[in-house]
Design a protein around this motif. Structure first.
Motif, PDB file in Angstrom:
ATOM      1  N   SER A 160      73.944 -61.725 -29.584  1.00 39.66           N
ATOM      2  CA  SER A 160      72.492 -61.625 -29.395  1.00 39.66           C
ATOM      3  C   SER A 160      72.081 -61.178 -27.994  1.00 39.66           C
ATOM      4  CB  SER A 160      71.834 -62.967 -29.715  1.00 39.66           C
ATOM      5  OG  SER A 160      72.381 -63.996 -28.909  1.00 39.66           O
ATOM      6  N   LYS A 161      73.041 -61.096 -27.060  1.00 35.28           N
ATOM      7  CA  LYS A 161      72.726 -60.644 -25.701  1.00 35.28           C
ATOM      8  C   LYS A 161      72.960 -59.146 -25.519  1.00 35.28           C
ATOM      9  CE  LYS A 161      73.817 -65.103 -23.531  1.00 35.28           C
ATOM     10  NZ  LYS A 161      74.651 -65.801 -22.512  1.00 35.28           N
ATOM     11  N   LEU A 162      73.278 -58.456 -26.602  1.00 38.56           N
ATOM     12  CA  LEU A 162      73.570 -57.033 -26.536  1.00 38.56           C
ATOM     13  C   LEU A 162      72.350 -56.250 -26.035  1.00 38.56           C
ATOM     14  CD1 LEU A 162      76.212 -55.538 -27.303  1.00 38.56           C
ATOM     15  CD2 LEU A 162      75.103 -54.887 -29.437  1.00 38.56           C
ATOM     16  N   THR A 163      72.549 -55.444 -24.995  1.00 42.34           N
ATOM     17  CA  THR A 163      71.466 -54.611 -24.467  1.00 42.34           C
ATOM     18  C   THR A 163      71.757 -53.122 -24.643  1.00 42.34           C
ATOM     19  OG1 THR A 163      72.413 -54.611 -22.232  1.00 42.34           O
ATOM     20  CG2 THR A 163      70.812 -56.336 -22.747  1.00 42.34           C
ATOM     21  N   LYS A 164      73.047 -52.756 -24.735  1.00 41.31           N
ATOM     22  CA  LYS A 164      73.411 -51.347 -24.909  1.00 41.31           C
ATOM     23  C   LYS A 164      74.478 -51.221 -25.991  1.00 41.31           C
ATOM     24  CE  LYS A 164      72.498 -50.039 -20.092  1.00 41.31           C
ATOM     25  NZ  LYS A 164      73.053 -49.423 -18.855  1.00 41.31           N
ATOM     26  N   LEU A 165      74.236 -50.333 -26.943  1.00 44.75           N
ATOM     27  CA  LEU A 165      75.204 -50.074 -28.005  1.00 44.75           C
ATOM     28  C   LEU A 165      75.349 -48.569 -28.189  1.00 44.75           C
ATOM     29  CD1 LEU A 165      77.028 -51.000 -30.368  1.00 44.75           C
ATOM     30  CD2 LEU A 165      74.999 -50.942 -31.827  1.00 44.75           C
ATOM     31  N   LEU A 185      67.257 -57.916 -27.618  1.00 44.60           N
ATOM     32  CA  LEU A 185      67.312 -57.543 -26.204  1.00 44.60           C
ATOM     33  C   LEU A 185      67.782 -56.103 -26.004  1.00 44.60           C
ATOM     34  CD1 LEU A 185      68.901 -60.767 -24.610  1.00 44.60           C
ATOM     35  CD2 LEU A 185      66.484 -60.191 -24.883  1.00 44.60           C
ATOM     36  N   LEU A 186      68.062 -55.418 -27.095  1.00 49.86           N
ATOM     37  CA  LEU A 186      68.610 -54.063 -27.015  1.00 49.86           C
ATOM     38  C   LEU A 186      67.643 -53.113 -26.308  1.00 49.86           C
ATOM     39  CD1 LEU A 186      71.359 -53.113 -28.168  1.00 49.86           C
ATOM     40  CD2 LEU A 186      70.102 -52.087 -30.063  1.00 49.86           C
ATOM     41  N   THR A 187      68.168 -52.378 -25.313  1.00 50.18           N
ATOM     42  CA  THR A 187      67.351 -51.385 -24.607  1.00 50.18           C
ATOM     43  C   THR A 187      67.811 -49.954 -24.884  1.00 50.18           C
ATOM     44  OG1 THR A 187      68.732 -51.526 -22.606  1.00 50.18           O
ATOM     45  CG2 THR A 187      66.818 -52.982 -22.737  1.00 50.18           C
ATOM     46  N   GLU A 188      69.099 -49.788 -25.241  1.00 53.29           N
ATOM     47  CA  GLU A 188      69.615 -48.451 -25.544  1.00 53.29           C
ATOM     48  C   GLU A 188      70.474 -48.496 -26.804  1.00 53.29           C
ATOM     49  OE1 GLU A 188      71.505 -46.387 -22.317  1.00 53.29           O
ATOM     50  OE2 GLU A 188      70.162 -47.261 -20.805  1.00 53.29           O
ATOM     51  N   CYS A 205      61.777 -54.589 -34.734  1.00 53.16           N
ATOM     52  CA  CYS A 205      62.199 -55.815 -34.033  1.00 53.16           C
ATOM     53  C   CYS A 205      62.679 -55.511 -32.623  1.00 53.16           C
ATOM     54  CB  CYS A 205      63.324 -56.510 -34.804  1.00 53.16           C
ATOM     55  SG  CYS A 205      62.837 -57.250 -36.371  1.00 53.16           S
ATOM     56  N   LEU A 206      63.045 -54.258 -32.391  1.00 49.19           N
ATOM     57  CA  LEU A 206      63.616 -53.876 -31.096  1.00 49.19           C
ATOM     58  C   LEU A 206      62.497 -53.514 -30.119  1.00 49.19           C
ATOM     59  CD1 LEU A 206      66.607 -51.695 -32.370  1.00 49.19           C
ATOM     60  CD2 LEU A 206      66.500 -54.174 -31.996  1.00 49.19           C
ATOM     61  N   SER A 207      61.741 -54.509 -29.729  1.00 53.23           N
ATOM     62  CA  SER A 207      60.564 -54.276 -28.889  1.00 53.23           C
ATOM     63  C   SER A 207      60.917 -53.890 -27.455  1.00 53.23           C
ATOM     64  CB  SER A 207      59.674 -55.521 -28.877  1.00 53.23           C
ATOM     65  OG  SER A 207      60.373 -56.634 -28.358  1.00 53.23           O
ATOM     66  N   ARG A 208      62.174 -54.100 -27.047  1.00 50.21           N
ATOM     67  CA  ARG A 208      62.573 -53.754 -25.682  1.00 50.21           C
ATOM     68  C   ARG A 208      63.340 -52.435 -25.622  1.00 50.21           C
ATOM     69  NH1 ARG A 208      64.275 -59.332 -22.536  1.00 50.21           N
ATOM     70  NH2 ARG A 208      62.677 -60.680 -23.459  1.00 50.21           N
ATOM     71  N   LEU A 209      63.488 -51.790 -26.767  1.00 52.47           N
ATOM     72  CA  LEU A 209      64.255 -50.553 -26.831  1.00 52.47           C
ATOM     73  C   LEU A 209      63.575 -49.455 -26.015  1.00 52.47           C
ATOM     74  CD1 LEU A 209      66.861 -49.649 -28.311  1.00 52.47           C
ATOM     75  CD2 LEU A 209      65.395 -48.659 -30.066  1.00 52.47           C
ATOM     76  N   MET A 227      56.519 -48.640 -34.967  1.00 49.38           N
ATOM     77  CA  MET A 227      55.447 -48.946 -34.018  1.00 49.38           C
ATOM     78  C   MET A 227      55.752 -50.207 -33.212  1.00 49.38           C
ATOM     79  SD  MET A 227      52.542 -50.331 -36.695  1.00 49.38           S
ATOM     80  CE  MET A 227      51.324 -50.558 -35.405  1.00 49.38           C
ATOM     81  N   GLY A 228      56.674 -51.047 -33.716  1.00 51.04           N
ATOM     82  CA  GLY A 228      57.045 -52.257 -32.993  1.00 51.04           C
ATOM     83  C   GLY A 228      57.927 -51.992 -31.788  1.00 51.04           C
ATOM     84  N   CYS A 229      58.503 -50.790 -31.701  1.00 53.45           N
ATOM     85  CA  CYS A 229      59.362 -50.416 -30.558  1.00 53.45           C
ATOM     86  C   CYS A 229      58.462 -50.007 -29.397  1.00 53.45           C
ATOM     87  CB  CYS A 229      60.311 -49.293 -30.946  1.00 53.45           C
ATOM     88  SG  CYS A 229      61.444 -49.713 -32.294  1.00 53.45           S
ATOM     89  N   SER A 230      57.695 -50.954 -28.903  1.00 55.63           N
ATOM     90  CA  SER A 230      56.633 -50.671 -27.943  1.00 55.63           C
ATOM     91  C   SER A 230      57.110 -50.224 -26.561  1.00 55.63           C
ATOM     92  CB  SER A 230      55.738 -51.909 -27.796  1.00 55.63           C
ATOM     93  OG  SER A 230      56.508 -53.044 -27.462  1.00 55.63           O
ATOM     94  N   SER A 231      58.397 -50.396 -26.260  1.00 51.98           N
ATOM     95  CA  SER A 231      58.919 -49.991 -24.948  1.00 51.98           C
ATOM     96  C   SER A 231      59.594 -48.622 -24.987  1.00 51.98           C
ATOM     97  CB  SER A 231      59.938 -51.033 -24.440  1.00 51.98           C
ATOM     98  OG  SER A 231      59.353 -52.306 -24.313  1.00 51.98           O
TER      99      SER A 231
END
Length: 410
Positions: A160-165, A185-188, A205-209, A227-231
């Motif tokens: 659940s701490k994955l930020t880059k895949l 927490l995924l950003t990329e 669900c990936l609002s920090r992407l 639309m939920g991918c607000s970042s």
């Protein structure tokens, strides 16, 4: 070699990259046991960082277990075909790089390396990732690109701490919705060059992407939940099978790059004309026209339209600079709409350009009519290149001296 090993017993770090090694020196596995005459054994430290990249090493021995304090192990660009089970006994290991080898399988024992934060097994011959990888709960950066992977183990949802895949260049046919429900927490995310036929309905669900790359797949549609991918700042969907784009794209207020080239689009949605894009690639689709509302996208610096049967637009407009086309489109709006189509404030354009620099780390403020350097240049702390040419700036602020990574371009 003796000199390097001696130094390693003092620093805890050993770099043997680019030395044409065919095997790992046996002395390395018993670093402290090899304390030589004249050395103070009580001052010797266990090996914590080991770099063996760019050699011709064909195997790692199970003796790897004799390095229990290892936190970094880099054996990339070698000739490994497998990894020893002892990899799981490295309980302190945080970074493991085995990229660019000929590894066929990752051992299940890797799940016992529970401190793992970054794992790179890209450019191998791996057909599947072990289920035990899901036990590495601190994993934040996983790179498994350019392999032969057909599916991801369901247990990866526990990371659940994955930020880059990065799983580019595999044979994936689907991404489970369970992943996206836990990878908040995924950003990329890069799953380009696979065999995906769709996107999970809960992509929102990936609002920090920040960056989403799914180009060169077989994706038929983008779910409205996008639309939920607000970042989201960069969205790459070129070379797929899209026939329409959802109106909900217009809700992505931070989006700066939208690439949907080489699809089957026959129109661009009016709702998406609200975007403050810098780059829009619509080339090689089936567009016969463009909505007049597109003229309001005055932040566009790059608009690609070649390869479309645009019958209602002159080729000089299609192939010319974006401002001319945007002015023409605005002229087609009703008088009421046209009065609302104003050029964005200089501050808005600067802010948008700063957002785009999040991933590229390059900031272009060329020809903005600036008289002073905006604070966005130094506030991010990550920009390495900035273009301030064709402005009216007379002096550079003292704050720029704090930007150690910045390479000034004139």
């Amino acid at each position: 070699m003796d000199r390097l090993l001696k130094a390693a017993r003092t620093s805890g770090s050993l770099n043997l990259s680019n030395r044409s090694l065919r095997e790992v020196p046996v002395e390395l596995y018993r670093s402290l046991d090899a304390v030589g005459e004249g050395e103070k054994w009580w001052e010797a430290v266990e090996l914590q960082k080991l770099i063996l990249a760019h050699n011709n090493i064909e195997s790692l021995k199970e003796d790897l277990r004799n390095l229990p304090l290892l936190t970094v192990l880099n054996v990339s660009h070698n000739k490994l075909t497998d990894l020893p089970a002892a990899i799981g006994q490295l309980s302190m290991l945080k970074l493991l790089d085995v990229s660019f080898n000929s590894i066929v399988a990752i051992p299940e024992e890797i799940g016992s390396a529970t401190s793992l934060v970054k794992f790179d097994c890209s450019s191998n011959h791996v057909k599947e990732l072990p289920c035990s990888l899901g036990k590495c709960s601190d994993l934040s950066d996983l790179k498994a690109s350019n392999n032969l992977i057909t599916s991801l183990p369901e247990d990866l949802k526990n990371c659940s701490k994955l930020t880059k895949l990065d799983v580019e260049g595999n044979k994936l046919t689907a991404l489970s919705e369970n992943f996206f429900a836990s990878w908040t927490l995924l950003t990329e995310l890069n799953a380009s060059k696979n065999l995906l036929s769709g996107m999970p309905e809960n992509i929102g669900c990936l609002s920090r992407l920040i960056r989403l790359d799914l180009h060169q797949n077989r994706i038929l549609s983008i779910p409205p939940s996008i639309m939920g991918c607000s970042s989201l700042v960069e969205f790459y969907m070129g070379n797929n099978a899209l026939s329409i784009l959802p109106e909900e794209l217009g809700s992505l207020s931070r989006l700066g790059t939208l690439d949907v080239h080489s699809n089957q689009l026959n129109k661009y949605p009016v709702g998406a004309c609200k975007l403050c894009l810098s780059v829009l690639d619509l080339s090689n689709n089936s567009l016969t026209g463009l909505p007049a509302e597109l003229g309001n996208m005055t932040t566009l610096r790059k608009l690609l339209l070649t390869g479309n049967p645009l019958r209602t637009l002159r080729s000089s407009l299609v192939n010319g600079p974006p401002p001319a086309l945007l002015r023409y489109l605005r002229s087609r709006l009703s008088e009421g709409e046209d009065s609302e189509a104003t050029t964005p404030a200089k501050e808005e354009v600067v802010t948008m350009a700063a957002r785009l620099s999040l991933t590229s780390k390059e900031l272009s403020l060329e020809g903005m009519g600036l008289s002073v350097v905006p604070s966005e240049v130094w506030e991010s702390g990550e920009i390495i290149k900035v273009n301030l040419s064709r402005n009216s700036i007379q002096e550079l602020p003292i704050e720029l001296s704090s930007c150690l990574a910045l390479q000034r371009q004139r």
